[in-house]
Each structure stands twice: as C-alpha cells, then as structure tokens.
Design a protein around this motif. Sequence first.
Motif, PDB file in Angstrom:
ATOM      1  N   THR B  39      -7.419  73.894  31.537  1.00 23.60           N
ATOM      2  CA  THR B  39      -6.085  73.657  32.088  1.00 23.60           C
ATOM      3  C   THR B  39      -5.046  73.610  30.973  1.00 23.60           C
ATOM      4  O   THR B  39      -3.905  74.035  31.166  1.00 23.60           O
ATOM      5  CB  THR B  39      -6.071  72.367  32.934  1.00 23.60           C
ATOM      6  OG1 THR B  39      -7.228  72.352  33.771  1.00 23.60           O
ATOM      7  CG2 THR B  39      -4.850  72.297  33.812  1.00 23.60           C
ATOM      8  N   ALA B  43      -1.902  76.027  31.010  1.00 22.37           N
ATOM      9  CA  ALA B  43      -0.543  75.474  30.902  1.00 22.37           C
ATOM     10  C   ALA B  43       0.182  76.078  29.701  1.00 22.37           C
ATOM     11  O   ALA B  43       1.342  76.498  29.813  1.00 22.37           O
ATOM     12  CB  ALA B  43      -0.619  73.952  30.777  1.00 22.37           C
ATOM     13  N   SER B  46       1.037  79.739  30.419  1.00 22.51           N
ATOM     14  CA  SER B  46       2.110  79.849  31.416  1.00 22.51           C
ATOM     15  C   SER B  46       3.456  79.489  30.804  1.00 22.51           C
ATOM     16  O   SER B  46       4.471  80.156  31.061  1.00 22.51           O
ATOM     17  CB  SER B  46       1.849  78.906  32.597  1.00 22.51           C
ATOM     18  OG  SER B  46       0.591  79.143  33.135  1.00 22.51           O
ATOM     19  N   LEU B  47       3.485  78.424  29.992  1.00 19.81           N
ATOM     20  CA  LEU B  47       4.751  77.986  29.397  1.00 19.81           C
ATOM     21  C   LEU B  47       5.287  79.002  28.395  1.00 19.81           C
ATOM     22  O   LEU B  47       6.498  79.243  28.342  1.00 19.81           O
ATOM     23  CB  LEU B  47       4.564  76.614  28.738  1.00 19.81           C
ATOM     24  CG  LEU B  47       4.460  75.456  29.748  1.00 19.81           C
ATOM     25  CD1 LEU B  47       3.913  74.204  29.078  1.00 19.81           C
ATOM     26  CD2 LEU B  47       5.814  75.170  30.386  1.00 19.81           C
ATOM     27  N   LEU B  50       6.665  81.821  30.487  1.00 19.87           N
ATOM     28  CA  LEU B  50       7.919  81.394  31.127  1.00 19.87           C
ATOM     29  C   LEU B  50       9.062  81.347  30.126  1.00 19.87           C
ATOM     30  O   LEU B  50      10.167  81.835  30.394  1.00 19.87           O
ATOM     31  CB  LEU B  50       7.748  79.989  31.720  1.00 19.87           C
ATOM     32  CG  LEU B  50       7.169  79.873  33.127  1.00 19.87           C
ATOM     33  CD1 LEU B  50       6.978  78.405  33.482  1.00 19.87           C
ATOM     34  CD2 LEU B  50       8.090  80.539  34.139  1.00 19.87           C
ATOM     35  N   HIS B  54      12.266  83.651  30.201  1.00 18.60           N
ATOM     36  CA  HIS B  54      13.581  83.029  30.378  1.00 18.60           C
ATOM     37  C   HIS B  54      14.526  83.442  29.248  1.00 18.60           C
ATOM     38  O   HIS B  54      15.671  83.828  29.500  1.00 18.60           O
ATOM     39  CB  HIS B  54      13.404  81.513  30.401  1.00 18.60           C
ATOM     40  CG  HIS B  54      14.687  80.752  30.392  1.00 18.60           C
ATOM     41  ND1 HIS B  54      15.676  80.934  31.346  1.00 18.60           N
ATOM     42  CD2 HIS B  54      15.168  79.809  29.533  1.00 18.60           C
ATOM     43  CE1 HIS B  54      16.698  80.133  31.070  1.00 18.60           C
ATOM     44  NE2 HIS B  54      16.418  79.451  29.974  1.00 18.60           N
ATOM     45  N   LEU B  59      13.072  86.704  33.515  1.00 18.54           N
ATOM     46  CA  LEU B  59      12.426  85.779  34.469  1.00 18.54           C
ATOM     47  C   LEU B  59      13.035  85.885  35.868  1.00 18.54           C
ATOM     48  O   LEU B  59      12.311  85.881  36.868  1.00 18.54           O
ATOM     49  CB  LEU B  59      12.556  84.345  33.943  1.00 18.54           C
ATOM     50  CG  LEU B  59      11.732  83.273  34.650  1.00 18.54           C
ATOM     51  CD1 LEU B  59      10.253  83.563  34.521  1.00 18.54           C
ATOM     52  CD2 LEU B  59      12.040  81.895  34.070  1.00 18.54           C
ATOM     53  N   ALA B  60      14.376  85.984  35.921  1.00 19.68           N
ATOM     54  CA  ALA B  60      15.059  85.991  37.214  1.00 19.68           C
ATOM     55  C   ALA B  60      14.548  87.126  38.105  1.00 19.68           C
ATOM     56  O   ALA B  60      14.175  86.897  39.255  1.00 19.68           O
ATOM     57  CB  ALA B  60      16.561  86.109  36.996  1.00 19.68           C
ATOM     58  N   LEU B  63      10.728  86.584  39.191  1.00 19.31           N
ATOM     59  CA  LEU B  63      10.483  85.537  40.186  1.00 19.31           C
ATOM     60  C   LEU B  63      11.090  85.894  41.537  1.00 19.31           C
ATOM     61  O   LEU B  63      10.539  85.526  42.574  1.00 19.31           O
ATOM     62  CB  LEU B  63      11.059  84.198  39.698  1.00 19.31           C
ATOM     63  CG  LEU B  63      10.277  83.506  38.584  1.00 19.31           C
ATOM     64  CD1 LEU B  63      10.913  82.174  38.238  1.00 19.31           C
ATOM     65  CD2 LEU B  63       8.827  83.304  38.970  1.00 19.31           C
ATOM     66  N   THR B  68       6.753  83.001  47.179  1.00 23.82           N
ATOM     67  CA  THR B  68       6.165  81.699  46.831  1.00 23.82           C
ATOM     68  C   THR B  68       4.656  81.684  47.064  1.00 23.82           C
ATOM     69  O   THR B  68       3.885  81.283  46.177  1.00 23.82           O
ATOM     70  CB  THR B  68       6.832  80.587  47.677  1.00 23.82           C
ATOM     71  OG1 THR B  68       8.228  80.636  47.447  1.00 23.82           O
ATOM     72  CG2 THR B  68       6.305  79.219  47.288  1.00 23.82           C
ATOM     73  N   VAL B  69       4.235  82.115  48.255  1.00 26.91           N
ATOM     74  CA  VAL B  69       2.803  82.040  48.585  1.00 26.91           C
ATOM     75  C   VAL B  69       1.968  82.977  47.704  1.00 26.91           C
ATOM     76  O   VAL B  69       0.958  82.545  47.119  1.00 26.91           O
ATOM     77  CB  VAL B  69       2.581  82.324  50.097  1.00 26.91           C
ATOM     78  CG1 VAL B  69       1.096  82.406  50.412  1.00 26.91           C
ATOM     79  CG2 VAL B  69       3.231  81.226  50.928  1.00 26.91           C
ATOM     80  N   LEU B  72       1.784  81.373  44.209  1.00 24.58           N
ATOM     81  CA  LEU B  72       0.877  80.220  44.126  1.00 24.58           C
ATOM     82  C   LEU B  72      -0.585  80.679  44.187  1.00 24.58           C
ATOM     83  O   LEU B  72      -1.449  80.154  43.476  1.00 24.58           O
ATOM     84  CB  LEU B  72       1.161  79.223  45.263  1.00 24.58           C
ATOM     85  CG  LEU B  72       2.491  78.458  45.169  1.00 24.58           C
ATOM     86  CD1 LEU B  72       2.704  77.604  46.421  1.00 24.58           C
ATOM     87  CD2 LEU B  72       2.519  77.567  43.932  1.00 24.58           C
ATOM     88  N   PHE B  75      -1.543  82.136  40.856  1.00 23.22           N
ATOM     89  CA  PHE B  75      -1.717  81.075  39.856  1.00 23.22           C
ATOM     90  C   PHE B  75      -3.070  80.382  40.065  1.00 23.22           C
ATOM     91  O   PHE B  75      -3.801  80.114  39.102  1.00 23.22           O
ATOM     92  CB  PHE B  75      -0.571  80.063  39.973  1.00 23.22           C
ATOM     93  CG  PHE B  75      -0.581  79.032  38.878  1.00 23.22           C
ATOM     94  CD1 PHE B  75       0.042  79.288  37.667  1.00 23.22           C
ATOM     95  CD2 PHE B  75      -1.202  77.805  39.046  1.00 23.22           C
ATOM     96  CE1 PHE B  75       0.035  78.349  36.645  1.00 23.22           C
ATOM     97  CE2 PHE B  75      -1.219  76.859  38.037  1.00 23.22           C
ATOM     98  CZ  PHE B  75      -0.593  77.132  36.834  1.00 23.22           C
ATOM     99  N   TRP B  79      -6.209  80.244  37.511  1.00 23.54           N
ATOM    100  CA  TRP B  79      -6.790  78.948  37.119  1.00 23.54           C
ATOM    101  C   TRP B  79      -8.321  78.998  37.228  1.00 23.54           C
ATOM    102  O   TRP B  79      -9.043  78.580  36.316  1.00 23.54           O
ATOM    103  CB  TRP B  79      -6.218  77.851  38.018  1.00 23.54           C
ATOM    104  CG  TRP B  79      -6.318  76.457  37.474  1.00 23.54           C
ATOM    105  CD1 TRP B  79      -7.053  76.036  36.393  1.00 23.54           C
ATOM    106  CD2 TRP B  79      -5.645  75.297  37.965  1.00 23.54           C
ATOM    107  NE1 TRP B  79      -6.876  74.678  36.211  1.00 23.54           N
ATOM    108  CE2 TRP B  79      -6.018  74.212  37.160  1.00 23.54           C
ATOM    109  CE3 TRP B  79      -4.769  75.069  39.034  1.00 23.54           C
ATOM    110  CZ2 TRP B  79      -5.535  72.907  37.374  1.00 23.54           C
ATOM    111  CZ3 TRP B  79      -4.295  73.791  39.250  1.00 23.54           C
ATOM    112  CH2 TRP B  79      -4.670  72.728  38.428  1.00 23.54           C
TER     113      TRP B  79
END
Lengths: 143, 193
Positions: B39, B43, B46-47, B50, B54, B59-60, B63, B68-69, B72, B75, B79
Amino acid sequence: MASALHLLVRLVHVLGMAVLLGGSVLTWQTLRADDRDPRPVLRRYEWLFWGALGVLIATGVGNLGALGPPGPTTRWGSVLTVKLLVVTGFVVLSGVRSLAVGRLDDDSGAIRAIARDRLRILYAATGWALGAIVALAEVLAHG
Amino acid sequence: MGDRASRDETESADRAEVESADRAEVESADPFEVWTVATFDLAAFSLVVLLSGHLSGALAGTLTGLGTVPGLAAFGYLWVLVLVAVRWVLSDGGIAEGNRSVGSLLIRGSVGGGGVGVGLVGSGVLVGGAVAVVRAPGLLATVAFVALVGTVVGAVVGAVAGAALAVCNVAVARVSERVVPKTEPDYSSSSSS
C-alpha cells in the motif's frame, strides 16, 4: 444519481480520514500509558491505517475528478500542490513508522523504552501531520 | 550395519525436514509487511503520478475523461495487482537489513513491477479491445497490435517503477531501523510526554 455517488465518495473520504486521525491519537495515548503492552493496538492501527489510506487516495482522486482539478498556477492549484507534497511526505513518515511497528514482534517481553519513546514521537507527528492535511483539505473545499 | 543404515536414514529424513521448514519460512512473506509495503508503494506511485499530472496541467483532462466508478475499479484492481506482486517480491526474504541483498530486491522489484504493468495495461487494452472487436470485427488486427504495444510499454514502465519503488522501500526500511533501533532488553517504560 451522479451527485449521490459523489456524496458517497466524499462520505467515505471523510470517514477514512476519521479512522486515520482518531486512530493516531488513540495509539499515541496508548503509548503514553505505561501499564500495558501497546503492540496489539499498534499493529491493529497499522493494518487499518494502510487500508484507509488506500481508500482515501482513491476517493480523493474521485473528489478531484468531480470538482474538476484547477490549473497549477491558480491559487487553488497551488494549495493542491502543497497538499499533495504534504501527503507524499506523510506517506514516507508512515512507512517508517509502520515498518518499525512490524519489527516489534521480534522482541520478546515488554516493548523497549527507547522504541516506545520513538514510536510515541512518530504517532504524535502522524497526528499533527494529519491535522495539517485536514486544514489544507478545508482550504481546498471552502477557501 | 543395519542400525547404522537406519540411523543414516533417520538423520537424512531429519535434515530434509529442517531444510523443508527453512524453505517454507523463507518462501512465506510476512502478511503485515506485504500489506504495508504494497500500500505504501501504491500510495507513493499514485501521488507521484497525481503530482506530475497536476503540475503539467494534464490532470484535468485525464480525470474528466475517466468516470468515478471505472476510476475506482481500476484503482482497486491496481491495488490487488500490487499486493500480489509485493507478496511475490518479499517471499524471497523481507526488506529488513541482513535478510537479503539489495540487488535481489531490485531485480525482484523490477520483475514484479513489470508484471503489474502487464496486468494493468494488458487487461485494460484487452477488455477495451474485446468491446471494440465485438462492435467492429474488422478492427481485430489493430486491436491486437495496440494490445501488444500497450503490454510492452506497460511492462517497461512497470519495471522502472518497480525498481524505483524497491529503492524507496529499502531506504524507508533503513530509516525505520535507525529511528526505532533494536536495543538490549530494557523492560522499563518511560514517562509520558
């Protein structure tokens, strides 16, 4: 439907932060108490911590997608940059803390005093860092 | 003579049992360490993605195009892939100092990261490609080519990320060992802060 989904994502995000922040304060308090072995509480928190952190990142990206991320040069974008940098530092701090807790199992008997002292500092730092992240999130949401 | 042969057989069986137990001990990774390291890697990766997205302004658009679904679900899938990969990487020994060589961890990290890249990009392209082929069967050759290139790119990016994360994992583990060191037994508790 979409707004209900975004509301759910935000709810999960807030609950995840509650687990992290509340748990860090609880474990810090446990380490301050001298009369019991803190290892079971520490290990349980660390298991929960990484699960909640993964959920927070996933839902955080979901929130960002719903709000529409700003350009990096805007004020909002600058705050987001600072938040992402602080969260990255926080993740590194948490890796150090969790791996230290994982090694405590090798010790027999009570936890050593030096380990208890250092871990107490790490959990206090975790709580304060989470407080800073919540403040930045509040600025992003309302400011 | 018979006693000696019997004793040799018993010793041989004991030795085999000990070796088997040692192997089992080495081959099973500590679930706590796997969960923490996997994890942490997810993390950190991902950061970094991101933050790069950004700061570059990409990023805009990314995304907005991703719902959303599906986001997720992707992701969650990533994981699971990272957990499986880290479990394999750590099955050869943990990351604590002295458990194994850093070189072995780097090699396994690269291979594990490559596997995650293939799993993520390959399956994504295959699912998308299957939908495209059902709608337009003439696209089969194009989809196969895109799947091949995407999988190779995924493997390379995953291997580089896996090696970089293995270095980060070792660094964090070493800092952790310095910050909370193993010391001689001292069963006293300190005062509260």
